[in-house]
Motif scaffolding. Structure first.
Motif, PDB file in Angstrom:
ATOM      1  N   MET A 138       0.891  -1.138  -0.089  1.00  0.00           N
ATOM      2  CA  MET A 138       0.038  -0.110  -0.020  1.00  0.00           C
ATOM      3  C   MET A 138       0.756   1.241  -0.040  1.00  0.00           C
ATOM      4  O   MET A 138       2.193   1.194   0.194  1.00  0.00           O
ATOM      5  CB  MET A 138      -0.883  -0.042   1.284  1.00  0.00           C
ATOM      6  N   ASP A 139      -0.140   2.420  -0.354  1.00  0.00           N
ATOM      7  CA  ASP A 139       0.752   3.563  -0.097  1.00  0.00           C
ATOM      8  C   ASP A 139      -0.211   4.635   0.430  1.00  0.00           C
ATOM      9  O   ASP A 139      -0.562   5.645  -0.095  1.00  0.00           O
ATOM     10  CB  ASP A 139       1.194   4.254  -1.723  1.00  0.00           C
TER      11      ASP A 139
ATOM     12  N   LEU B  17       1.337  -9.827   6.145  1.00  0.00           N
ATOM     13  CA  LEU B  17       2.546  -8.804   6.005  1.00  0.00           C
ATOM     14  C   LEU B  17       1.871  -7.502   5.495  1.00  0.00           C
ATOM     15  O   LEU B  17       1.072  -7.679   4.461  1.00  0.00           O
ATOM     16  CB  LEU B  17       3.654  -9.270   5.054  1.00  0.00           C
ATOM     17  N   LEU B  18       2.160  -6.341   5.829  1.00  0.00           N
ATOM     18  CA  LEU B  18       1.956  -5.045   5.472  1.00  0.00           C
ATOM     19  C   LEU B  18       3.354  -4.488   4.745  1.00  0.00           C
ATOM     20  O   LEU B  18       4.195  -4.552   5.392  1.00  0.00           O
ATOM     21  CB  LEU B  18       1.407  -4.084   6.238  1.00  0.00           C
ATOM     22  N   THR B  19       3.252  -4.046   3.358  1.00  0.00           N
ATOM     23  CA  THR B  19       4.467  -3.345   2.880  1.00  0.00           C
ATOM     24  C   THR B  19       4.191  -1.959   2.391  1.00  0.00           C
ATOM     25  O   THR B  19       2.900  -1.723   1.883  1.00  0.00           O
ATOM     26  CB  THR B  19       5.102  -4.150   1.690  1.00  0.00           C
ATOM     27  N   SER B  20       4.893  -1.250   2.383  1.00  0.00           N
ATOM     28  CA  SER B  20       4.633   0.394   2.042  1.00  0.00           C
ATOM     29  C   SER B  20       5.306   0.428   0.767  1.00  0.00           C
ATOM     30  O   SER B  20       6.446  -0.167   0.337  1.00  0.00           O
ATOM     31  CB  SER B  20       5.153   1.357   2.881  1.00  0.00           C
ATOM     32  N   VAL B  21       4.999   1.325  -0.140  1.00  0.00           N
ATOM     33  CA  VAL B  21       5.822   1.816  -1.062  1.00  0.00           C
ATOM     34  C   VAL B  21       5.454   3.346  -1.349  1.00  0.00           C
ATOM     35  O   VAL B  21       4.595   3.922  -0.948  1.00  0.00           O
ATOM     36  CB  VAL B  21       4.989   1.155  -2.577  1.00  0.00           C
ATOM     37  N   ALA B  22       6.436   4.035  -2.243  1.00  0.00           N
ATOM     38  CA  ALA B  22       6.046   5.382  -2.536  1.00  0.00           C
ATOM     39  C   ALA B  22       5.110   5.438  -3.584  1.00  0.00           C
ATOM     40  O   ALA B  22       4.907   4.695  -4.668  1.00  0.00           O
ATOM     41  CB  ALA B  22       7.306   5.914  -3.126  1.00  0.00           C
TER      42      ALA B  22
ATOM     43  N   PRO C  64      -0.008 -21.256  -1.657  1.00  0.00           N
ATOM     44  CA  PRO C  64      -0.124 -20.186  -2.423  1.00  0.00           C
ATOM     45  C   PRO C  64      -0.947 -18.985  -1.642  1.00  0.00           C
ATOM     46  O   PRO C  64      -2.140 -19.217  -1.364  1.00  0.00           O
ATOM     47  CB  PRO C  64      -0.457 -20.406  -3.786  1.00  0.00           C
ATOM     48  N   MET C  65      -0.357 -17.769  -1.853  1.00  0.00           N
ATOM     49  CA  MET C  65      -1.152 -16.642  -1.388  1.00  0.00           C
ATOM     50  C   MET C  65      -1.496 -15.618  -2.103  1.00  0.00           C
ATOM     51  O   MET C  65      -0.743 -15.409  -3.278  1.00  0.00           O
ATOM     52  CB  MET C  65      -0.128 -15.910  -0.145  1.00  0.00           C
ATOM     53  N   THR C  66      -2.533 -14.767  -1.847  1.00  0.00           N
ATOM     54  CA  THR C  66      -3.036 -13.480  -2.700  1.00  0.00           C
ATOM     55  C   THR C  66      -2.135 -12.289  -2.190  1.00  0.00           C
ATOM     56  O   THR C  66      -1.992 -12.047  -1.039  1.00  0.00           O
ATOM     57  CB  THR C  66      -4.477 -13.613  -2.590  1.00  0.00           C
ATOM     58  N   ILE C  67      -1.500 -11.732  -3.243  1.00  0.00           N
ATOM     59  CA  ILE C  67      -0.997 -10.314  -2.885  1.00  0.00           C
ATOM     60  C   ILE C  67      -1.952  -9.270  -3.481  1.00  0.00           C
ATOM     61  O   ILE C  67      -2.296  -9.135  -4.463  1.00  0.00           O
ATOM     62  CB  ILE C  67       0.432 -10.045  -3.557  1.00  0.00           C
ATOM     63  N   VAL C  68      -2.334  -8.414  -2.533  1.00  0.00           N
ATOM     64  CA  VAL C  68      -3.258  -7.179  -2.799  1.00  0.00           C
ATOM     65  C   VAL C  68      -2.436  -5.950  -2.945  1.00  0.00           C
ATOM     66  O   VAL C  68      -1.606  -5.654  -1.904  1.00  0.00           O
ATOM     67  CB  VAL C  68      -4.303  -7.246  -1.873  1.00  0.00           C
ATOM     68  N   ALA C  69      -2.505  -5.059  -3.962  1.00  0.00           N
ATOM     69  CA  ALA C  69      -1.695  -3.801  -4.163  1.00  0.00           C
ATOM     70  C   ALA C  69      -2.613  -2.780  -4.331  1.00  0.00           C
ATOM     71  O   ALA C  69      -3.512  -2.792  -5.486  1.00  0.00           O
ATOM     72  CB  ALA C  69      -0.641  -4.173  -5.037  1.00  0.00           C
ATOM     73  N   THR C  70      -2.636  -1.922  -3.676  1.00  0.00           N
ATOM     74  CA  THR C  70      -3.443  -0.364  -3.799  1.00  0.00           C
ATOM     75  C   THR C  70      -2.594   0.618  -4.176  1.00  0.00           C
ATOM     76  O   THR C  70      -3.038   1.746  -4.284  1.00  0.00           O
ATOM     77  CB  THR C  70      -4.192  -0.333  -2.605  1.00  0.00           C
ATOM     78  N   GLY C  71      -1.273   0.727  -4.471  1.00  0.00           N
ATOM     79  CA  GLY C  71      -0.306   1.575  -4.724  1.00  0.00           C
ATOM     80  C   GLY C  71       0.259   1.213  -5.953  1.00  0.00           C
ATOM     81  O   GLY C  71      -0.225   0.418  -6.930  1.00  0.00           O
ATOM     82  N   SER C  72       1.261   1.924  -6.325  1.00  0.00           N
ATOM     83  CA  SER C  72       2.146   1.367  -7.748  1.00  0.00           C
ATOM     84  C   SER C  72       2.601  -0.065  -7.098  1.00  0.00           C
ATOM     85  O   SER C  72       2.831  -0.504  -6.102  1.00  0.00           O
ATOM     86  CB  SER C  72       3.456   2.410  -7.747  1.00  0.00           C
ATOM     87  N   TYR C  73       3.053  -0.848  -8.189  1.00  0.00           N
ATOM     88  CA  TYR C  73       3.475  -2.093  -8.056  1.00  0.00           C
ATOM     89  C   TYR C  73       4.985  -2.425  -8.187  1.00  0.00           C
ATOM     90  O   TYR C  73       5.582  -3.386  -8.644  1.00  0.00           O
ATOM     91  CB  TYR C  73       2.847  -2.924  -9.433  1.00  0.00           C
TER      92      TYR C  73
END
Length: 310
Positions: A8-9, A31-36, A117-126
């Protein structure tokens, strides 16, 4: 419960999406991961920690991700989301820190350790996801699917053709769409229909401390359409739980990475070049009444997680 990695961003609509994901019984965030993106990665990381603290979910690890796109210069959207990314509410003091491991290696560890196998959800740039694919191609089989907020078949919000998340790092988006991993693209075609009316947003303020927090964020949100405000990123979480709200169609989607159409997501709707192949399930419509009703139903449950929040 559906185990996910959430990239997420935050960003106001990311914050609203995360508030639901942190408190919904059907979602298990590993897990939560951040992105610019909406703001700098330092700020998006801080905002993830603010929300895990607010909802007393500090057991969920947070990892700092990419500070810039793969090739493009980074340009944020603070004109929409405010300087901090989450203005309008005074959050409690953060009680945790991000992992010392960066987002890509943290993702790799979670995937490696996952029994299925897990799902990755992205709400910012990839960007983080693209780096994961490049650095750990052996883990592609451990990814069940990507659920992505981004793209559009009907026009953009940062150019006439490009949506913000894809435009921010089109090179990363191209890598993800070509990865061979099943993916769901939830773009402007539906998120600009899934509006929360101003009356609904006003009603949120009366739904406990979680509602108060969300109301203050949403009223500070600079994105609006006739009829209400789009909570773009909330659609990823809604789709995980209620895919029946969405009409989807499978297409081959290419990403334009340079020139005036940079960031465009081009679907072969006429089967001109894809030879019948598909790489994305694209959301093309949504039951807007069901979405808004579902959204409002989530907020009372959140309050049990933030009792005593400042």
């Amino acid at each position: 419960m559906t185990p996910i990695i959430l990239d997420m961003d935050p960003g106001i609509d990311d914050a609203v999406a995360l508030s639901i994901a942190l408190t919904h019984s059907a979602i298990d965030i590993k897990l939560l991961t951040s992105v610019a993106g909406n703001v700098s990665v330092d700020k998006t990381t801080t905002n993830l920690l603010k929300l895990t603290t607010f909802f007393k979910q500090t057991q969920i690890p947070v990892a700092r991700g990419a500070a810039a796109p793969l090739k493009k210069a980074f340009v944020d959207a603070s004109y929409i989301h405010g300087a901090s990314g989450m203005p309008g509410y005074e959050f409690p003091e953060i009680t945790t820190k991000p992992l010392t491991t960066d987002a890509i290696e943290a993702m790799a560890k979670v995937l490696s350790d996952a029994p299925e196998p897990m799902t990755i959800v992205a709400t910012g740039s990839y960007t983080n996801i693209a780096l994961l694919i490049q650095k750990h191609p052996e883990l592609l089989s451990k990814i069940k699917s990507f659920v992505l907020m981004g793209g559009s078949l009907s026009g953009g919000n940062v150019s006439s053709v490009a949506e913000f998340n894809v435009f921010t790092d089109p090179d990363a988006a191209s890598i993800v769409f070509k990865s061979g991993v099943p993916l769901v693209m939830i773009g402007l075609d539906v998120t600009l229909k899934a509006l929360l009316s101003l009356e609904t947003i006003d009603a949120v303020a009366d739904l406990g401390e979680a509602g108060n927090m969300l109301h203050k964020l949403m009223t500070a949100y600079g994105d609006s359409e006739p009829g209400g405000k789009p909570m773009h990123d909330v659609n990823t979480i809604c789709y995980l739980i209620h895919p029946e709200f969405y009409t989807t169609k499978e297409y081959w989607v290419d990403i334009i990475t340079d020139g005036p159409a940079t960031g465009a997501t081009i679907a072969d709707t006429q089967n001109r070049w894809s030879q019948g192949k598909v790489n994305a399930k694209v959301a093309i419509n949504i039951d807007t009444q069901a979405f808004e009703k579902w959204f409002m139903a989530q907020i009372p449950n959140m309050n049990q997680y933030c009792e005593g929040a400042v």
